[in-house]
Scaffold this motif. Structure first.
Motif, mmCIF file in Angstrom:
data_model
loop_
_atom_site.group_PDB
_atom_site.id
_atom_site.type_symbol
_atom_site.label_atom_id
_atom_site.label_comp_id
_atom_site.label_asym_id
_atom_site.label_seq_id
_atom_site.Cartn_x
_atom_site.Cartn_y
_atom_site.Cartn_z
ATOM 1 N N THR A 59 0.856 -1.182 0.000
ATOM 2 C CA THR A 59 0.000 0.000 0.000
ATOM 3 C C THR A 59 0.891 1.229 0.000
ATOM 4 O O THR A 59 1.772 1.360 0.861
ATOM 5 C CB THR A 59 -0.921 0.029 1.229
ATOM 6 N N VAL A 60 0.689 2.095 -0.977
ATOM 7 C CA VAL A 60 1.468 3.332 -1.085
ATOM 8 C C VAL A 60 0.521 4.503 -0.862
ATOM 9 O O VAL A 60 -0.491 4.642 -1.561
ATOM 10 C CB VAL A 60 2.142 3.452 -2.470
ATOM 11 N N GLN A 61 0.828 5.344 0.119
ATOM 12 C CA GLN A 61 -0.011 6.487 0.452
ATOM 13 C C GLN A 61 0.806 7.768 0.398
ATOM 14 O O GLN A 61 1.979 7.781 0.769
ATOM 15 C CB GLN A 61 -0.596 6.327 1.861
ATOM 16 N N PHE A 63 0.391 11.566 1.868
ATOM 17 C CA PHE A 63 -0.391 12.283 2.871
ATOM 18 C C PHE A 63 -1.236 13.380 2.244
ATOM 19 O O PHE A 63 -0.746 14.226 1.483
ATOM 20 C CB PHE A 63 0.543 12.878 3.922
ATOM 21 N N GLN A 64 -2.550 13.322 2.537
ATOM 22 C CA GLN A 64 -3.547 14.300 2.112
ATOM 23 C C GLN A 64 -3.792 14.304 0.601
ATOM 24 O O GLN A 64 -4.421 15.237 0.083
ATOM 25 C CB GLN A 64 -3.171 15.716 2.589
ATOM 26 N N ILE A 65 -3.320 13.303 -0.107
ATOM 27 C CA ILE A 65 -3.613 13.203 -1.542
ATOM 28 C C ILE A 65 -4.160 11.795 -1.807
ATOM 29 O O ILE A 65 -3.430 10.876 -2.183
ATOM 30 C CB ILE A 65 -2.370 13.485 -2.422
ATOM 31 N N GLU A 66 -5.437 11.630 -1.588
ATOM 32 C CA GLU A 66 -6.052 10.314 -1.690
ATOM 33 C C GLU A 66 -5.986 9.750 -3.104
ATOM 34 O O GLU A 66 -5.962 8.528 -3.296
ATOM 35 C CB GLU A 66 -7.512 10.386 -1.231
ATOM 36 N N GLU A 67 -5.957 10.640 -4.106
ATOM 37 C CA GLU A 67 -5.934 10.182 -5.490
ATOM 38 C C GLU A 67 -4.683 9.390 -5.829
ATOM 39 O O GLU A 67 -4.664 8.613 -6.795
ATOM 40 C CB GLU A 67 -6.047 11.385 -6.455
ATOM 41 N N LEU A 68 -3.635 9.572 -5.047
ATOM 42 C CA LEU A 68 -2.370 8.887 -5.322
ATOM 43 C C LEU A 68 -2.215 7.598 -4.507
ATOM 44 O O LEU A 68 -1.232 6.882 -4.679
ATOM 45 C CB LEU A 68 -1.181 9.809 -5.044
ATOM 46 N N GLU A 69 -3.174 7.328 -3.635
ATOM 47 C CA GLU A 69 -3.073 6.104 -2.831
ATOM 48 C C GLU A 69 -3.351 4.885 -3.707
ATOM 49 O O GLU A 69 -4.322 4.848 -4.463
ATOM 50 C CB GLU A 69 -4.048 6.135 -1.662
ATOM 51 N N ARG A 70 -2.496 3.895 -3.601
ATOM 52 C CA ARG A 70 -2.648 2.683 -4.395
ATOM 53 C C ARG A 70 -2.261 1.449 -3.576
ATOM 54 O O ARG A 70 -1.348 1.502 -2.740
ATOM 55 C CB ARG A 70 -1.749 2.713 -5.635
ATOM 56 N N GLN A 71 -2.976 0.355 -3.839
ATOM 57 C CA GLN A 71 -2.538 -0.954 -3.353
ATOM 58 C C GLN A 71 -2.058 -1.717 -4.581
ATOM 59 O O GLN A 71 -2.822 -1.978 -5.506
ATOM 60 C CB GLN A 71 -3.668 -1.712 -2.664
ATOM 61 N N VAL A 72 -0.782 -2.042 -4.602
ATOM 62 C CA VAL A 72 -0.175 -2.627 -5.798
ATOM 63 C C VAL A 72 0.584 -3.890 -5.436
ATOM 64 O O VAL A 72 1.152 -4.005 -4.351
ATOM 65 C CB VAL A 72 0.784 -1.633 -6.495
ATOM 66 N N GLU A 95 11.029 -1.182 3.097
ATOM 67 C CA GLU A 95 9.930 -0.215 3.053
ATOM 68 C C GLU A 95 10.472 1.210 3.051
ATOM 69 O O GLU A 95 10.024 2.057 2.271
ATOM 70 C CB GLU A 95 8.999 -0.413 4.252
ATOM 71 N N ASP A 96 11.443 1.479 3.924
ATOM 72 C CA ASP A 96 12.004 2.827 4.030
ATOM 73 C C ASP A 96 12.711 3.241 2.746
ATOM 74 O O ASP A 96 12.598 4.399 2.304
ATOM 75 C CB ASP A 96 12.981 2.908 5.208
ATOM 76 N N GLN A 97 13.449 2.316 2.136
ATOM 77 C CA GLN A 97 14.162 2.642 0.901
ATOM 78 C C GLN A 97 13.198 2.946 -0.239
ATOM 79 O O GLN A 97 13.398 3.893 -1.000
ATOM 80 C CB GLN A 97 15.101 1.502 0.522
ATOM 81 N N LEU A 98 12.164 2.129 -0.373
ATOM 82 C CA LEU A 98 11.179 2.376 -1.427
ATOM 83 C C LEU A 98 10.422 3.665 -1.151
ATOM 84 O O LEU A 98 10.138 4.443 -2.075
ATOM 85 C CB LEU A 98 10.202 1.197 -1.504
ATOM 86 N N THR A 117 4.127 7.095 2.489
ATOM 87 C CA THR A 117 4.173 5.930 3.369
ATOM 88 C C THR A 117 4.032 4.662 2.537
ATOM 89 O O THR A 117 3.148 4.581 1.678
ATOM 90 C CB THR A 117 3.039 5.970 4.413
ATOM 91 N N VAL A 118 4.906 3.690 2.786
ATOM 92 C CA VAL A 118 4.830 2.392 2.106
ATOM 93 C C VAL A 118 4.645 1.308 3.159
ATOM 94 O O VAL A 118 5.411 1.240 4.123
ATOM 95 C CB VAL A 118 6.104 2.109 1.276
#
Length: 232
Positions: A59-61, A63-72, A95-98, A117-118
């Motif tokens: 899950t890639v989020q 902050f405050q931009i819901e349009e960019l949130e993706r589960q890939v 996770e931190d590196q990505l 956030t990953v």
């Protein structure tokens, strides 16, 4: 050639005897309530050092931009595709590196100081083997940060009608040695015993109640039974 065949026959006979002894003593082994965690290299442990693998679900989020949130899901080439920045390599990174890589890509052109956030939702790189008297034996990913024995069996769609539910065995590498513990599934279900945690690299075997089928299961696992000592 005859000598070789006789040697092979004797070897298999020895394995058969050892397997029968293991089978006979299985019910007399103490039922474990827990096992120590495995050695760090025995399976991929869910911590900050975990490296993302092909097949992991992320899950890639932003902050405050819901349009960019993706589960890939990481594809077989180790890549993921995200809005605006396209396809990037994820496998082999923590996770931190990505997270840092995605932050840099977004901040170059599209966003100012993005907070990315990953999270790894499914750790395909951490897998457990569930076999024996279950509906669907196989290799299953550790979903989330923790997996219990009951959850591992549930991933295999539960035990079959032939299952000996008081003889659920877990094989694990502990202190450099392969060890084994037997668990009582009905006692766990009733809350009389804790539901033990299962780690990546563990092998869970639900033994069968029918002696001949149980023996066949043991023989299939002979290479493990031969070298793994009982954990008490």
């Amino acid at each position: 050639m005859g000598n070789v065949q006789r040697s092979v026959t004797r070897a298999w006979s020895l394995l058969l005897v050892i397997s029968l002894l293991f089978l006979t003593s299985c019910s007399s082994r103490p039922v474990a309530s827990d096992m120590p965690p495995p050695d760090p290299l025995a399976g991929v442990v869910a911590d900050t050092d975990y490296l993302i693998s092909a097949g992991d679900l992320l899950t890639v989020q932003v902050f405050q931009i819901e349009e960019l949130e993706r589960q890939v899901r990481v594809d077989n080439s180790g890549r993921i595709t995200l809005p605006l920045i396209g396809t990037i390599k994820a496998a082999g990174l923590s996770e931190d590196q990505l997270q840092k890589q995605i932050t840099e890509l977004y901040s170059k052109t599209y966003l100012q100081d993005p907070q990315v956030t990953v999270l790894v939702d499914e750790f395909t790189g951490r897998r457990v083997t569930v076999s024996g008297a279950v509906t669907k034996p196989g290799l299953y990913p550790v979903v989330g940060s923790k997996l219990t024995l009951q959850q591992a069996i549930a991933q295999a769609e539960g035990v079959s009608q032939l299952a000996s539910r008081r003889n659920v065995v877990v094989f694990r590498q502990i202190d450099g040695e392969k060890k084994i513990a037997r668990f009582d599934l009905p006692a766990i279900e009733k809350g009389e015993m804790p539901d033990p945690e299962i780690y990546g690299g563990d092998i869970v075997v639900v033994y069968r109640s029918d002696a001949r089928l149980l023996l066949r299961t043991v023989l299939e696992l002979t290479p493990f039974v031969m070298v793994w000592r009982a954990y008490r």
